[in-house]
Scaffold this motif. Structure first.
Motif, PDB file in Angstrom:
ATOM      1  N   PRO A   1       0.818  -1.221   0.000  1.00 10.31           N
ATOM      2  CA  PRO A   1       0.000   0.000   0.000  1.00 10.31           C
ATOM      3  C   PRO A   1       0.847   1.263   0.000  1.00 10.31           C
ATOM      4  CG  PRO A   1       0.115  -0.922   2.198  1.00 10.31           C
ATOM      5  CD  PRO A   1       0.813  -1.904   1.306  1.00 10.31           C
ATOM      6  N   PHE A   2       0.290   2.335  -0.516  1.00 10.14           N
ATOM      7  CA  PHE A   2       0.933   3.648  -0.426  1.00 10.14           C
ATOM      8  C   PHE A   2       0.842   4.129   1.022  1.00 10.14           C
ATOM      9  CE2 PHE A   2       0.195   8.365  -0.676  1.00 10.14           C
ATOM     10  CZ  PHE A   2       1.535   8.708  -0.873  1.00 10.14           C
ATOM     11  N   ASP A   3       1.993   4.349   1.631  1.00  7.11           N
ATOM     12  CA  ASP A   3       2.039   4.784   3.035  1.00  7.11           C
ATOM     13  C   ASP A   3       3.323   5.597   3.222  1.00  7.11           C
ATOM     14  OD1 ASP A   3       2.225   5.084   5.812  1.00  7.11           O
ATOM     15  OD2 ASP A   3       1.340   3.102   6.205  1.00  7.11           O
ATOM     16  N   LEU A   4       3.206   6.908   3.013  1.00  6.37           N
ATOM     17  CA  LEU A   4       4.372   7.778   3.044  1.00  6.37           C
ATOM     18  C   LEU A   4       5.055   7.771   4.401  1.00  6.37           C
ATOM     19  CD1 LEU A   4       5.769   9.659   0.999  1.00  6.37           C
ATOM     20  CD2 LEU A   4       4.459  11.552   1.978  1.00  6.37           C
ATOM     21  N   ALA A   5       4.274   7.812   5.478  1.00  8.28           N
ATOM     22  CA  ALA A   5       4.854   7.844   6.822  1.00  8.28           C
ATOM     23  C   ALA A   5       5.624   6.564   7.125  1.00  8.28           C
ATOM     24  CB  ALA A   5       3.751   8.065   7.862  1.00  8.28           C
ATOM     25  N   LYS A   6       5.028   5.413   6.784  1.00  5.71           N
ATOM     26  CA  LYS A   6       5.684   4.137   7.001  1.00  5.71           C
ATOM     27  C   LYS A   6       6.954   4.036   6.159  1.00  5.71           C
ATOM     28  CE  LYS A   6       6.093  -0.197   8.355  1.00  5.71           C
ATOM     29  NZ  LYS A   6       6.532  -0.535   9.728  1.00  5.71           N
ATOM     30  N   ALA A   7       6.888   4.508   4.926  1.00  9.23           N
ATOM     31  CA  ALA A   7       8.052   4.456   4.044  1.00  9.23           C
ATOM     32  C   ALA A   7       9.200   5.290   4.601  1.00  9.23           C
ATOM     33  CB  ALA A   7       7.662   4.930   2.651  1.00  9.23           C
ATOM     34  N   LYS A   8       8.892   6.485   5.105  1.00  8.25           N
ATOM     35  CA  LYS A   8       9.927   7.331   5.714  1.00  8.25           C
ATOM     36  C   LYS A   8      10.572   6.623   6.906  1.00  8.25           C
ATOM     37  CE  LYS A   8       8.269  11.983   4.530  1.00  8.25           C
ATOM     38  NZ  LYS A   8       7.739  13.260   5.088  1.00  8.25           N
ATOM     39  N   GLN A   9       9.733   5.985   7.712  1.00  6.10           N
ATOM     40  CA  GLN A   9      10.234   5.274   8.888  1.00  6.10           C
ATOM     41  C   GLN A   9      11.164   4.131   8.472  1.00  6.10           C
ATOM     42  OE1 GLN A   9       7.201   3.206  11.107  1.00  6.10           O
ATOM     43  NE2 GLN A   9       8.414   3.126  12.969  1.00  6.10           N
ATOM     44  N   MET A  10      10.796   3.403   7.429  1.00  5.70           N
ATOM     45  CA  MET A  10      11.627   2.297   6.953  1.00  5.70           C
ATOM     46  C   MET A  10      12.974   2.795   6.424  1.00  5.70           C
ATOM     47  SD  MET A  10       8.658   0.023   5.061  1.00  5.70           S
ATOM     48  CE  MET A  10       9.784  -1.222   4.423  1.00  5.70           C
ATOM     49  N   LEU A  11      12.972   3.940   5.763  1.00  5.67           N
ATOM     50  CA  LEU A  11      14.222   4.503   5.266  1.00  5.67           C
ATOM     51  C   LEU A  11      15.138   4.908   6.431  1.00  5.67           C
ATOM     52  CD1 LEU A  11      13.075   6.732   2.257  1.00  5.67           C
ATOM     53  CD2 LEU A  11      14.190   4.502   2.171  1.00  5.67           C
ATOM     54  N   GLN A  12      14.548   5.497   7.456  1.00  2.91           N
ATOM     55  CA  GLN A  12      15.332   5.884   8.636  1.00  2.91           C
ATOM     56  C   GLN A  12      15.934   4.659   9.315  1.00  2.91           C
ATOM     57  OE1 GLN A  12      12.522   8.105  10.982  1.00  2.91           O
ATOM     58  NE2 GLN A  12      12.717   9.978   9.740  1.00  2.91           N
ATOM     59  N   GLN A  13      15.115   3.609   9.453  1.00  8.09           N
ATOM     60  CA  GLN A  13      15.598   2.381  10.087  1.00  8.09           C
ATOM     61  C   GLN A  13      16.716   1.732   9.274  1.00  8.09           C
ATOM     62  OE1 GLN A  13      11.945   0.163  10.414  1.00  8.09           O
ATOM     63  NE2 GLN A  13      11.378   1.079  12.392  1.00  8.09           N
ATOM     64  N   ALA A  14      16.704   1.924   7.965  1.00  8.90           N
ATOM     65  CA  ALA A  14      17.740   1.356   7.101  1.00  8.90           C
ATOM     66  C   ALA A  14      18.987   2.238   7.057  1.00  8.90           C
ATOM     67  CB  ALA A  14      17.186   1.164   5.694  1.00  8.90           C
ATOM     68  N   GLY A  15      18.935   3.379   7.722  1.00  5.34           N
ATOM     69  CA  GLY A  15      20.095   4.264   7.767  1.00  5.34           C
ATOM     70  C   GLY A  15      20.294   5.110   6.523  1.00  5.34           C
ATOM     71  N   VAL A  16      19.228   5.292   5.741  1.00  7.92           N
ATOM     72  CA  VAL A  16      19.321   6.115   4.545  1.00  7.92           C
ATOM     73  C   VAL A  16      19.336   7.589   4.933  1.00  7.92           C
ATOM     74  CG1 VAL A  16      18.178   6.766   2.384  1.00  7.92           C
ATOM     75  CG2 VAL A  16      18.183   4.374   3.113  1.00  7.92           C
ATOM     76  N   GLN A  17      20.328   8.310   4.462  1.00  6.40           N
ATOM     77  CA  GLN A  17      20.477   9.715   4.814  1.00  6.40           C
ATOM     78  C   GLN A  17      19.555  10.590   3.965  1.00  6.40           C
ATOM     79  OE1 GLN A  17      22.466  10.794   7.408  1.00  6.40           O
ATOM     80  NE2 GLN A  17      22.620   8.572   7.725  1.00  6.40           N
ATOM     81  N   PRO A  18      19.038  11.679   4.534  1.00  7.16           N
ATOM     82  CA  PRO A  18      18.238  12.622   3.731  1.00  7.16           C
ATOM     83  C   PRO A  18      19.038  13.110   2.526  1.00  7.16           C
ATOM     84  CG  PRO A  18      18.054  13.133   6.061  1.00  7.16           C
ATOM     85  CD  PRO A  18      19.121  12.091   5.950  1.00  7.16           C
ATOM     86  N   GLY A  19      18.382  13.213   1.398  1.00 10.16           N
ATOM     87  CA  GLY A  19      19.052  13.663   0.181  1.00 10.16           C
ATOM     88  C   GLY A  19      19.796  12.576  -0.561  1.00 10.16           C
ATOM     89  N   ALA A  20      19.638  11.322  -0.141  1.00 10.94           N
ATOM     90  CA  ALA A  20      20.292  10.213  -0.861  1.00 10.94           C
ATOM     91  C   ALA A  20      19.779  10.177  -2.307  1.00 10.94           C
ATOM     92  CB  ALA A  20      20.003   8.894  -0.159  1.00 10.94           C
TER      93      ALA A  20
END
Length: 518
Positions: free
Chosen positions: A342-361
């Motif tokens: 499903p489209f879930d912007l908040a969940k997607a942001k959380q998953m990126l943070q947990q994976a250690g993806v830096q802003p602006g990657a």
């Protein structure tokens, strides 16, 4: 490279759609007065002239739109997608599936009067699998066949090198269409390219390259005389011109209908807009070797961060549907229980943070620069990725560069434009080429488990068992998030309402046997 925000993307989409509508209105206005067609003639616009009408010389859909009326295969498949007898009335598997015996239809003639028989079938496949077939793109589709043996004048055996559960469907089209031995031997391949002869319901009359090909009814066709007198195919590359000619009454079927111009056809009282599920699926394939997309959880976050429904609504104007795997729901192997993430912007942001993806990657999307619709899609996708805090960029390429260099040589960015048809409507013909190790369209992945699944289903003729394996492939690919599945786009036709008994084929393989006109 272009960066775009979600808001800018929607503004661009809206502006482009308005521009398309304005351009269409301007182009069509002078052509409002209809021009009547001949009573027994149907005229169809196709975009491309294949340059040769020999079945072994092409894989183009526009070839089949015409060729499906000139030629027959041993099997046939109509708009209902069901396989049925063609020039073969029946078939059986022998010798532990290593031999397929076909009983042939009797008293069938080619358009030149030459008899159809077992020798014609053998000649067709000897030619396809031999030196002449090597010159074209069709031979590899039939390499599971070792050779064809004549049993008697009305029976042939296909001796197989290996199992091929899709073969019966392949025999219904393209390279497997049956050709006349005597005619080809007397006239030669070059003449045959521009003067085709088959056993189909319509026979060749004339051909003007890049302009038109004209056919007329073949009264001795084995399925009965077609109801139309003539079918004319005009080569019209520009979509606006096709629509203008359709509105003016100079063509009966337009095959190039951009999504943005569909309302123009829909509003015309003389026309019908037909929008049906087609074979074409579109995705953003992901680089699993380099960049942030090496991480499966990042790949899943990207899927969840793009609103596919919004893209379908805004760019395709609703003429498509979301997909969970890289296939249409008409495809053999489709699993109705597999749902898109499903489209879930908040969940997607959380998953990126947990994976250690830096802003602006960075996330670079490579795409075919000649496709206006996908450019809109890519801009929208980039907007959603920017909303995730990433730094998207778009890189257009000339199609030959992207398809023959960037993708197969593993030179892509994090994502690339992946669009695929598949007239067989069998997931094997997509999945094997997309995901098996060493294939052209799979530059990064070497997965023994996936390879084993793909190979196993190719060795099985049992329909239910093979379907389960293909569904397992789809689930595995979805779990590994090898791509961002975007949509299955509809096949769209504009059709003059004077046509009756016209069944629109999803794969654009027209067959005008029962069509009539008012």
């Amino acid at each position: 490279m272009t960066r775009t925000s979600r808001g800018e993307s929607r503004m661009k989409m809206s502006t482009t759609l308005k521009a398309l509508s304005f351009a269409a209105a301007a182009a069509l206005a002078p052509l409002a007065a209809p021009q009547a067609q001949a009573a027994g003639t149907v005229t169809v616009a196709v975009a491309i002239d294949p340059g040769s009408w020999d079945p072994i010389d092409t894989f183009l859909v526009d070839w089949s739109s015409v060729g499906n009326n000139i030629f027959d295969g041993l099997t046939a498949r109509g708009p209902d997608m069901k396989l049925k007898p063609g020039l073969a009335t029946s078939w059986e598997f022998l010798d532990n599936n290593s031999r397929i015996r076909f009983k042939l239809r009797e008293n069938v003639k080619f358009h030149n009067g030459e008899p159809f028989n077992a020798d014609a079938v053998k000649f067709t496949f000897d030619r396809l699998l031999g030196d002449e077939g090597k010159k074209g793109p069709q031979q590899s589709n039939y390499n599971s066949i070792d050779h064809v043996e004549v049993v008697d004048p009305n029976t042939v055996d296909f001796v197989m090198k290996q199992a091929d559960p899709v073969l019966l469907t392949k025999l219904a089209g393209y390279g497997a269409m049956i050709v006349p031995p005597k005619y080809l031997q007397e006239k030669g391949d070059e003449y045959f390219n521009t003067h085709p002869v088959g056993t189909g319901p319509y026979k060749f009359v004339s051909y003007e390259p890049k302009v038109s090909i004209n056919l007329e009814a073949f009264p001795e066709h084995w399925a009965g005389t077609p109801k139309l007198d003539k079918v004319v195919f005009r080569m019209i590359a520009e979509a606006n011109t096709q629509i203008a000619e359709l509105q003016a009454g100079r063509i009966d079927i337009a095959t190039q209908i951009p999504f943005g111009l569909a309302p123009t056809v829909e509003k015309d009282p003389k026309l019908s807009l037909i929008s049906i599920t087609g074979p074409t699926v579109v995705a953003l394939r992901l680089n699993t070797k380099n960049g942030i997309t090496k991480d499966v959880n990042v790949r899943k976050a990207l899927i969840m961060g793009i609103d596919r429904e919004a893209i379908i609504k805004a760019v395709l104007l609703g003429h498509g549907k979301p997909i969970a795997s890289f296939q249409a729901d008409l495809s053999f192997g489709y699993d109705p229980n597999l749902k898109p993430l499903p489209f879930d912007l908040a969940k997607a942001k959380q998953m990126l943070q947990q994976a250690g993806v830096q802003p602006g990657a960075p996330v670079k999307i490579d795409f075919r620069g000649n496709e206006a619709t996908f450019r809109e899609v890519a801009q929208a996708a980039a907007g959603f990725l920017q909303a995730l805090g990433l730094k998207p960029s778009l890189q257009p390429y000339e199609p030959p560069v992207l398809l023959n260099d960037i993708i197969p040589n593993g030179k892509t960015g994090e994502a690339w434009h992946n669009a695929w048809g598949g007239w067989t409507f069998d997931y094997d013909n997509t999945a094997y080429l997309m995901y098996h190790s060493g294939e052209k369209w799979n530059p990064y992945d070497k997965d023994p488990k996936l390879d084993a699944l793909l190979e196993k289903q190719r060795s099985i003729y049992d329909v239910k068992e093979r379907e389960k394996l293909l569904q397992e492939v789809a689930r595995y690919v979805a779990d590994q998030a090898l791509e961002i599945p975007l949509y299955n786009q509809n096949t769209i036709f504009g059709v003059n309402k004077r046509l009756k008994n016209f069944e629109p084929p999803s794969d654009r393989r027209f067959r005008f046997t029962d069509v009539t006109v008012e």
